[in-house]
Design a protein around this motif. Structure first.
Motif, PDB file in Angstrom:
ATOM      1  N   GLY A 439      26.121  92.266 -32.531  1.00 36.29           N
ATOM      2  CA  GLY A 439      24.998  91.431 -32.127  1.00 36.29           C
ATOM      3  C   GLY A 439      25.080  91.014 -30.678  1.00 36.29           C
ATOM      4  O   GLY A 439      24.054  90.882 -30.000  1.00 36.29           O
ATOM      5  N   VAL A 440      26.293  90.808 -30.169  1.00 36.40           N
ATOM      6  CA  VAL A 440      26.471  90.484 -28.752  1.00 36.40           C
ATOM      7  C   VAL A 440      26.126  91.696 -27.892  1.00 36.40           C
ATOM      8  O   VAL A 440      25.373  91.605 -26.920  1.00 36.40           O
ATOM      9  N   ALA A 441      26.667  92.854 -28.267  1.00 34.38           N
ATOM     10  CA  ALA A 441      26.432  94.070 -27.484  1.00 34.38           C
ATOM     11  C   ALA A 441      24.955  94.463 -27.471  1.00 34.38           C
ATOM     12  O   ALA A 441      24.447  94.996 -26.474  1.00 34.38           O
ATOM     13  N   MET A 442      24.246  94.202 -28.557  1.00 32.44           N
ATOM     14  CA  MET A 442      22.829  94.572 -28.658  1.00 32.44           C
ATOM     15  C   MET A 442      21.995  93.959 -27.543  1.00 32.44           C
ATOM     16  O   MET A 442      20.968  94.521 -27.155  1.00 32.44           O
ATOM     17  N   LYS A 443      22.416  92.833 -27.014  1.00 33.13           N
ATOM     18  CA  LYS A 443      21.635  92.161 -25.980  1.00 33.13           C
ATOM     19  C   LYS A 443      21.572  92.986 -24.695  1.00 33.13           C
ATOM     20  O   LYS A 443      20.677  92.795 -23.869  1.00 33.13           O
ATOM     21  N   PHE A 444      22.532  93.917 -24.520  1.00 30.71           N
ATOM     22  CA  PHE A 444      22.544  94.753 -23.310  1.00 30.71           C
ATOM     23  C   PHE A 444      21.962  96.145 -23.557  1.00 30.71           C
ATOM     24  O   PHE A 444      21.976  96.988 -22.659  1.00 30.71           O
ATOM     25  N   ASP A 445      21.445  96.376 -24.748  1.00 29.55           N
ATOM     26  CA  ASP A 445      20.879  97.678 -25.113  1.00 29.55           C
ATOM     27  C   ASP A 445      19.412  97.722 -24.675  1.00 29.55           C
ATOM     28  O   ASP A 445      18.539  97.158 -25.325  1.00 29.55           O
ATOM     29  N   ARG A 446      19.142  98.394 -23.571  1.00 26.49           N
ATOM     30  CA  ARG A 446      17.781  98.436 -23.025  1.00 26.49           C
ATOM     31  C   ARG A 446      16.814  99.092 -23.989  1.00 26.49           C
ATOM     32  O   ARG A 446      15.667  98.668 -24.126  1.00 26.49           O
ATOM     33  N   TYR A 447      17.257 100.148 -24.660  1.00 33.68           N
ATOM     34  CA  TYR A 447      16.379 100.861 -25.594  1.00 33.68           C
ATOM     35  C   TYR A 447      16.019  99.970 -26.781  1.00 33.68           C
ATOM     36  O   TYR A 447      14.875  99.923 -27.222  1.00 33.68           O
ATOM     37  N   LEU A 448      17.018  99.272 -27.302  1.00 35.29           N
ATOM     38  CA  LEU A 448      16.798  98.442 -28.482  1.00 35.29           C
ATOM     39  C   LEU A 448      15.904  97.252 -28.166  1.00 35.29           C
ATOM     40  O   LEU A 448      15.054  96.866 -28.965  1.00 35.29           O
ATOM     41  N   GLN A 449      16.082  96.669 -26.980  1.00 40.11           N
ATOM     42  CA  GLN A 449      15.260  95.524 -26.615  1.00 40.11           C
ATOM     43  C   GLN A 449      13.798  95.926 -26.426  1.00 40.11           C
ATOM     44  O   GLN A 449      12.887  95.141 -26.650  1.00 40.11           O
ATOM     45  N   ALA A 450      13.584  97.185 -26.022  1.00 41.30           N
ATOM     46  CA  ALA A 450      12.213  97.677 -25.838  1.00 41.30           C
ATOM     47  C   ALA A 450      11.598  98.136 -27.150  1.00 41.30           C
ATOM     48  O   ALA A 450      10.379  98.203 -27.283  1.00 41.30           O
ATOM     49  N   ASP A 451      12.443  98.468 -28.115  1.00 45.99           N
ATOM     50  CA  ASP A 451      11.977  98.995 -29.406  1.00 45.99           C
ATOM     51  C   ASP A 451      12.488  98.092 -30.506  1.00 45.99           C
ATOM     52  O   ASP A 451      13.659  98.132 -30.870  1.00 45.99           O
ATOM     53  N   ARG A 452      11.623  97.296 -31.052  1.00 50.30           N
ATOM     54  CA  ARG A 452      12.040  96.323 -32.062  1.00 50.30           C
ATOM     55  C   ARG A 452      12.141  96.920 -33.464  1.00 50.30           C
ATOM     56  O   ARG A 452      12.455  96.219 -34.417  1.00 50.30           O
ATOM     57  N   ASN A 453      11.865  98.216 -33.604  1.00 48.01           N
ATOM     58  CA  ASN A 453      11.971  98.859 -34.919  1.00 48.01           C
ATOM     59  C   ASN A 453      13.424  99.235 -35.171  1.00 48.01           C
ATOM     60  O   ASN A 453      13.886 100.295 -34.765  1.00 48.01           O
ATOM     61  N   ARG A 454      14.165  98.364 -35.816  1.00 45.99           N
ATOM     62  CA  ARG A 454      15.594  98.580 -36.018  1.00 45.99           C
ATOM     63  C   ARG A 454      15.946  98.983 -37.440  1.00 45.99           C
ATOM     64  O   ARG A 454      17.112  99.032 -37.801  1.00 45.99           O
ATOM     65  N   ALA A 455      14.944  99.256 -38.245  1.00 39.48           N
ATOM     66  CA  ALA A 455      15.212  99.532 -39.657  1.00 39.48           C
ATOM     67  C   ALA A 455      16.078 100.756 -39.864  1.00 39.48           C
ATOM     68  O   ALA A 455      16.697 100.918 -40.910  1.00 39.48           O
ATOM     69  N   ARG A 456      16.155 101.645 -38.845  1.00 39.01           N
ATOM     70  CA  ARG A 456      16.948 102.854 -39.011  1.00 39.01           C
ATOM     71  C   ARG A 456      18.448 102.591 -38.925  1.00 39.01           C
ATOM     72  O   ARG A 456      19.258 103.483 -39.179  1.00 39.01           O
ATOM     73  N   PHE A 457      18.848 101.380 -38.519  1.00 40.28           N
ATOM     74  CA  PHE A 457      20.269 101.060 -38.380  1.00 40.28           C
ATOM     75  C   PHE A 457      20.773 100.313 -39.610  1.00 40.28           C
ATOM     76  O   PHE A 457      20.021  99.666 -40.334  1.00 40.28           O
ATOM     77  N   SER A 458      22.109 100.406 -39.815  1.00 43.86           N
ATOM     78  CA  SER A 458      22.728  99.589 -40.850  1.00 43.86           C
ATOM     79  C   SER A 458      22.731  98.133 -40.402  1.00 43.86           C
ATOM     80  O   SER A 458      22.564  97.831 -39.219  1.00 43.86           O
ATOM     81  N   ARG A 459      22.918  97.221 -41.348  1.00 45.95           N
ATOM     82  CA  ARG A 459      22.926  95.806 -41.004  1.00 45.95           C
ATOM     83  C   ARG A 459      24.278  95.436 -40.397  1.00 45.95           C
ATOM     84  O   ARG A 459      25.315  96.019 -40.724  1.00 45.95           O
ATOM     85  N   ILE A 460      24.258  94.479 -39.487  1.00 42.54           N
ATOM     86  CA  ILE A 460      25.468  94.081 -38.775  1.00 42.54           C
ATOM     87  C   ILE A 460      26.552  93.645 -39.739  1.00 42.54           C
ATOM     88  O   ILE A 460      27.732  93.926 -39.547  1.00 42.54           O
ATOM     89  N   ILE A 461      26.163  92.965 -40.824  1.00 42.09           N
ATOM     90  CA  ILE A 461      27.164  92.556 -41.810  1.00 42.09           C
ATOM     91  C   ILE A 461      27.028  93.396 -43.073  1.00 42.09           C
ATOM     92  O   ILE A 461      27.633  93.107 -44.069  1.00 42.09           O
TER      93      ILE A 461
END
Length: 461
Positions: A439-461
């Motif tokens: 969750g900390v690293a995600m804040k620096f992910d330019r692609y992820l911040q521009a694309d809010r569709n995260r359903a393709r990823f596993s959950r952090i926990i």
């Protein structure tokens, strides 16, 4: 030791996110990156100053499994026809030869990893041929880290000795859960006694490290049943433990359609299981490496974390430096220089490319300067738990506070939550923050911040 996290934090970060075995993540690879681009990256490595100074890491994907595990999201081929492995070995040899032809002979290798599928689907002679093939084309260093993923149902004491004789010094047993009802629900029956006997034999043989994979969130799992599995794993005392959250994505992974969604634990149950696991392993003396990895204090991974030498690649946390990775086999992913590449995902397409004398790469990515700078930040967070602004500024000739101004605003919020500490020199992940480092690293992910569709990823926990 108790887990330094609260149920509130667990609930707040129960969101999808990348595992960051790379940045950018593999879902950002494009088909515009071709086998010709990959060949050029290999040629540049051969001609560059790192050709002999920087050892390679080799990953070989063996896709075959004798039976289907319903939870599996790996690229695999279910078959009982053992003849298919001999044919596949021939295609691997063609791919290895193509690499050796471009890279030149004697490229040093410090790490070899066999994954799958089920690498132990290969019989002893085939594994022997594979390792000989690699050693004849590459200079595998004496004492190189050679690891293999093992399905306990496919090996016995004699096979474990054979693996050691072939040079494998690290093995990983896929366990997932010891509860008979859970095993039945995911179609993977392997009694505790069987795994315990194999681990005892592996210790007698002298493998440097034994890993156990576990999954929480499987059908019919409960906090009570998983607590029993945790106790059994603690008794076995593997050197490393990988604890993964099950991601139920039946629309993407066909085998998961055989799982009854009504039998999956609810979010509160999953949170309880994770909290139990963290407390159990920490109290048993394991070091929390990061994300979903634990290790005994004397294990090389724990030592690397203490010494700030932890790295991360497509197989997860590693003690090896950030070296180039050659991916061999169907769907295998590699990293050479500032590029990522992935082989064809189907056996037919993979073999067709090799039949034509082409490297079987079908997609990848050439990293931009921004990608490289953000990768450095994300990997520093994921591996060292800190980012020193000056080191990033010197490496990438940028002003950190200006370049990452929006991200630093996000960090201030995480600081208020107790997950990071930030000052003028850098960012430090706290003890609580380590459990949510994705969750900390995600804040620096330019692609992820521009694309809010995260359903393709596993959950952090």
């Amino acid at each position: 030791m108790e887990s330094p996290i609260t149920p509130d934090l667990l609930r707040r970060f129960d969101v999808p996110g990348p595992r960051y075995t790379s940045y950018p993540t593999a879902d950002r690879f494009v088909e515009a990156f071709t086998d010709a681009d990959y060949g050029q990256a290999l040629a540049q490595r051969r001609e560059g100053p790192s050709a002999l100074a920087m050892p390679l890491s080799l990953y070989v994907h063996i896709p075959f499994c004798e039976s289907l595990c319903y939870y599996c999201a790996c690229n695999k081929i279910i078959t009982r026809h053992k003849s298919r492995s001999a044919e596949y070995l021939g295609w691997l040899e063609k791919e290895v030869d193509l690499h050796a032809g471009i890279l030149g002979p004697g490229q040093p290798v410090s790490q070899v990893h066999l994954g799958g599928g089920t690498p132990t689907f290969f019989n002893d002679d085939e594994l022997r041929q594979l390792m000989q093939m690699l050693r004849s084309r590459f200079a595998v260093a004496p004492g190189a880290e050679c690891s293999i993923e093992v399905d306990p149902r496919t090996v016995d004491a004699t096979r474990l000795q054979t693996l050691a004789d072939l040079g494998f010094n690290r093995i990983s047993f896929g366990v997932q859960d010891f509860d008979p009802e859970v095993q039945k629900a995911v179609h993977r029956i392997q009694p505790y006694e069987q795994v315990a006997a194999l681990m005892a034999e592996a210790r007698r043989i002298g493998f440097d490290s034994i890993n156990v994979d576990l999954i929480y969130g499987l059908p019919k799992q409960t906090p009570e049943s998983f607590a029993r599995t945790l106790g059994q794993v603690a008794q076995l005392r593997p050197d490393r433990i990988a604890l993964y959250a099950y991601a139920h994505l039946p629309e993407r992974f066909k085998p998961q359609r055989r799982i009854d969604a009504a039998e999956l634990p609810e979010a509160a149950g999953k949170i309880a299981m994770l909290s139990q696991a963290l407390a159990a392993f920490l109290s048993a003396g394991y070091v929390y490496i990061g994300m979903d990895h634990f290790a005994l204090p004397g294990d090389a991974l724990a030592v690397a974390k203490r010494q700030g030498r932890l790295h991360r690649n497509f197989q997860g946390y590693s003690t090896q430096p950030d070296c180039d990775l050659i991916g061999l086999g169907v769907s295998a992913i590699g990293k050479v220089g500032a590029t990522y590449s992935q082989n064809a995902k189907t056996l037919e397409e993979y073999c067709d490319a090799l039949r034509q004398g082409r490297l079987p790469v079908v997609r990848g990515l050439a990293l931009s300067r921004d990608d490289l700078a953000r990768r450095a930040v994300i990997m520093a967070l994921m591996c060292q738990g800190q980012v020193v602004f000056e080191s990033i500024e010197l490496a990438w000739l940028l002003d950190f506070k200006n370049y990452f101004a929006p991200e630093l605003e996000e960090m201030r919020e995480l600081q208020r939550q107790g997950l990071v500490v930030m000052d003028d020199a850098g960012i430090q992940v706290t003890a609580s923050g380590w459990f949510f480092v994705r969750g900390v690293a995600m804040k620096f992910d330019r692609y992820l911040q521009a694309d809010r569709n995260r359903a393709r990823f596993s959950r952090i926990i």
